[in-house]
Design a protein around this motif. Structure first.
Motif, mmCIF file in Angstrom:
data_model
loop_
_atom_site.group_PDB
_atom_site.id
_atom_site.type_symbol
_atom_site.label_atom_id
_atom_site.label_comp_id
_atom_site.label_asym_id
_atom_site.label_seq_id
_atom_site.Cartn_x
_atom_site.Cartn_y
_atom_site.Cartn_z
ATOM 1 N N GLY A 20 0.813 -1.212 0.000
ATOM 2 C CA GLY A 20 0.000 0.000 0.000
ATOM 3 C C GLY A 20 0.845 1.260 0.000
ATOM 4 N N ARG A 21 1.895 1.291 0.826
ATOM 5 C CA ARG A 21 2.784 2.465 0.871
ATOM 6 C C ARG A 21 3.489 2.673 -0.470
ATOM 7 N NH1 ARG A 21 4.267 0.148 5.542
ATOM 8 N NH2 ARG A 21 3.214 1.003 7.349
ATOM 9 N N LEU A 22 4.016 1.590 -1.039
ATOM 10 C CA LEU A 22 4.709 1.683 -2.329
ATOM 11 C C LEU A 22 3.760 2.110 -3.450
ATOM 12 C CD1 LEU A 22 6.886 -1.570 -2.179
ATOM 13 C CD2 LEU A 22 7.724 0.792 -2.087
ATOM 14 N N LEU A 23 2.575 1.546 -3.445
ATOM 15 C CA LEU A 23 1.576 1.866 -4.460
ATOM 16 C C LEU A 23 1.148 3.336 -4.352
ATOM 17 C CD1 LEU A 23 -0.128 0.614 -6.751
ATOM 18 C CD2 LEU A 23 -1.835 0.016 -5.008
ATOM 19 N N ALA A 24 0.974 3.803 -3.128
ATOM 20 C CA ALA A 24 0.589 5.206 -2.908
ATOM 21 C C ALA A 24 1.666 6.145 -3.446
ATOM 22 C CB ALA A 24 0.343 5.459 -1.421
ATOM 23 N N ARG A 25 2.906 5.804 -3.187
ATOM 24 C CA ARG A 25 4.011 6.626 -3.679
ATOM 25 C C ARG A 25 4.015 6.639 -5.215
ATOM 26 N NH1 ARG A 25 8.769 4.199 -1.470
ATOM 27 N NH2 ARG A 25 7.744 4.575 0.504
#
Length: 172
Positions: A20-25
């Motif tokens: 989720g963090r990587l995708l958001a970035r």
């Protein structure tokens, strides 16, 4: 490309927070983790909430947080593994977001959660049996609401993120 909210569902250890963090970035969206949001709002850890209020008390808090968060726009939400148990959560996720099911095997869940003491349901003599039982109940619910299903076992998070982006692009 503009995305509506994205909700990541799946069992504990599937990689919802990391991915989720990587995708958001990558998509330039905001990221929230429903468990972290509950901890911030209550000032208590998830295990403490389970101790004081039981799983049902926790699920009530979780439902409110998911409702609040999915009213936002441009959000990637990582949910707890049991968030799909409540019909209201499933309905809210389906109507207010694209739901991505991160699937993983029990073996990988055990590897990824072995030293994590912040998972109250696994504080038992036989975590494998607990995970197998949870998956039996939850797997059909994850699949029921999933717009996209992604396998995460043995895959680098960046490759998972790229596959999600590819599948989102195909949905548009």
């Amino acid at each position: 490309m503009r995305y509506k909210n994205l909700t990541l569902v799946g069992p504990m250890g599937a990689g919802k927070s990391t991915i989720g963090r990587l995708l958001a970035r990558e998509l330039q969206l905001s990221f929230k983790d429903s468990d972290r949001e509950i901890e911030e709002r209550t000032g208590a850890s998830i295990p403490l909430i389970f101790d004081l209020e039981g799983e049902e008390g926790f699920r009530i808090r979780e439902e409110q947080v998911i409702d609040d968060l999915l009213q936002e726009r441009g959000l990637i939400l990582a949910t707890g593994g049991g968030a799909i148990l409540k019909p209201a959560n499933r309905k809210r996720m389906s109507s207010n977001s694209t739901v991505i099911y991160l699937h993983t095997s029990v073996e990988h869940q055990l590897e990824r959660t072995a030293r994590d003491k912040n998972r109250p349901l696994l504080q038992t003599e036989n975590p494998r049996k607990v995970l197998e039982n949870l998956l039996k109940i939850r797997e059909p619910l994850y699949r029921e609401i999933a717009d996209i299903i992604i396998e995460t076992d043995t895959r680098a998070p960046r490759l998972v993120v790229q596959e999600i982006i590819d599948q989102l692009t195909a949905l548009v």
